[in-house]
Design an enzyme around this catalytic site. Structure first.
Site, PDB file in Angstrom:
ATOM      1  N   LYS A 115       0.820  -1.221   0.000  1.00  9.88           N
ATOM      2  CA  LYS A 115       0.000   0.000   0.000  1.00  9.88           C
ATOM      3  C   LYS A 115       0.847   1.262   0.000  1.00  9.88           C
ATOM      4  O   LYS A 115       0.443   2.286  -0.553  1.00  9.88           O
ATOM      5  CB  LYS A 115      -0.959   0.005   1.191  1.00  9.88           C
ATOM      6  N   LYS A 218      -5.392  -9.311  -6.234  1.00 13.51           N
ATOM      7  CA  LYS A 218      -6.672  -9.527  -5.542  1.00 13.51           C
ATOM      8  C   LYS A 218      -7.696  -8.459  -5.934  1.00 13.51           C
ATOM      9  O   LYS A 218      -7.323  -7.322  -6.262  1.00 13.51           O
ATOM     10  CB  LYS A 218      -6.474  -9.608  -4.025  1.00 13.51           C
ATOM     11  N   LYS A 221     -11.065  -2.671  -3.526  1.00  4.44           N
ATOM     12  CA  LYS A 221     -11.850  -1.437  -3.680  1.00  4.44           C
ATOM     13  C   LYS A 221     -11.021  -0.353  -4.334  1.00  4.44           C
ATOM     14  O   LYS A 221     -11.548   0.527  -5.001  1.00  4.44           O
ATOM     15  CB  LYS A 221     -12.257  -0.889  -2.312  1.00  4.44           C
TER      16      LYS A 221
END
Ligand code: AQP
Length: 359
Positions: A115, A218, A221
């Site tokens: 991230k 994966k 969102k």
């Protein structure tokens, strides 16, 4: 020997549209677990702000995620549904556990590396210590079981390490205050514990739903491509169109699961079908082995619409009444606070802080 009462805790971040991965990897599992455990389900808004959020979008997302829980079959009267920032003990306990967790443990967290991306120096401190807040979420309720998708396995292992170190660091104080529960150590002995070591519950054919555009990533969102995911709010046309456009290879489906090896997109679509239909991959391939993707995608779209359309309709109805959703969250927060405060009072006593008696 006494044991910790069995309790489930899990959460979802209000960071945008909930997708099929959140639904199959987490929420459907929660719905099943309600019959067997006392459950605490949380909209983890403190986690959401570890990356920038537009304030209006965050408020809307908190209500929308709550609506998704309720529309999927979570019973907010029998169990607890609330948003994390309404129970200050999460942040309070996270601070204490920040002092228990070790920098070396945190440096191994792969989700932070993914991230934060290349410019790690610019990532927030909150993103770095996110797994400790997650440990606090679970341990504030002394939860014994945590249903999550595969991507959260490493964070759950960290929560267990934090719980174990706290128990060990403060064994004498836990014993002196009579706040411990005797637990098997795994080496044949027992040790006093204030926190249980939470068990991850990661089962089923869809613990890691992958992007529809790239079977090696994966479903998420935050993926910039809306075609990479099926949102819980998508209508039937959008669901069918995204499944039709889903990336696949040119071969027909294999008739055995072994034939899915090295075919991540095919494996993903078969796994999604299996989870939506309450089947195993073997059972799906018994029906669709040797089928062309055009046929299989049609059946998958019908299955996905049949499951998701009623949820989308119910979510729409629920979000139209934000006051009713806020009332559910306030009621859940009041009940969550009672449990979390008791845990936190014990933590303060164990650590040696002076607190207002009977607060
Ligand atoms: N693709 C997935 N397959 C199976 N389970 C998944 N979960 C998330 N993605 C998948 C599970 O959903 C629960 C809530 O996840 P989250 O929203 O708290 O955070 P996340 O894992 O970071 O999900 P996203 O969609 O990837 O969000 P962003 O893009 O905001 O980071 C967890 O139990 C998770 O395992």
């Amino acid at each position: 020997m006494a044991s910790f009462p069995q309790r489930v805790f899990s959460g979802v971040q209000p960071t945008g549209n909930l997708h099929l991965g959140n639904y199959l990897g987490a929420i459907t599992r929660w719905v099943e677990l309600q019959a067997r455990y006392d459950c605490v389900f949380c909209v983890v808004d403190l986690h959401a702000i570890t990356v920038p959020q537009d304030p209006q979008d965050l408020t809307r997302s908190i209500r929308e995620v709550t609506a998704a829980f309720l529309a999927s079959g979570i019973d907010a009267k029998r169990h607890i549904v609330f948003n994390q920032s309404q129970v200050a003990e999460h942040a309070e306990l996270a601070w204490v556990l920040n002092c228990t967790a070790r920098i070396g443990w945190m440096n191994r967290m792969t989700q932070f590396k993914e991230k934060a991306g290349k410019d790690r120096e610019q990532a927030s401190v909150g993103l770095y210590s996110y797994p400790v807040l997650m440990a606090a979420d679970v341990l504030a309720y002394r939860a014994t079981h945590v249903p999550v998708g595969e991507d959260q396995k490493q964070h759950l292992e960290l929560a267990r390490d934090v719980a174990q170190k706290f128990n060990q660091d403060f064994t004498a104080s836990i014993a002196a205050r009579g706040l411990g529960v005797e637990q098997p150590t795994g080496e044949g002995g027992t040790a006093l514990a204030y926190f249980p070591l939470p068990e991850p519950l990661i089962h089923g054919p869809a613990t890691r739903v992958m992007s529809l555009r790239d079977g090696t990533k994966k479903m998420s969102k935050s993926d910039p491509s809306d075609n990479s995911r099926i949102n819980l709010t998508d209508d039937a046309d959008a669901i069918a169109s995204k499944i039709r456009k889903a990336r696949t290879d040119p071969d027909p489906l294999p008739s055995e699961v072994a034939g899915l090896a090295g075919r991540p997109e095919a494996d993903n679509l078969v796994g999604i079908f299996a989870a939506l239909n309450g089947q195993t991959r073997e059972e799906v391939l018994a029906d669709y082995g040797n089928a062309q993707f055009s046929t299989f995608k049609g059946a998958l779209a019908d299955r996905a619409v049949a499951t998701l359309a009623p949820i989308a309709a119910e979510m729409k109805r629920l979000v139209a009444d934000p006051q009713a959703i806020d009332a559910v969250l306030a009621d859940g927060a009041a009940r969550a606070r009672v449990i979390a405060r008791e845990t936190m009072d014990g933590v303060k006593d164990i650590v040696g802080m002076v607190r207002t008696p009977g607060r």
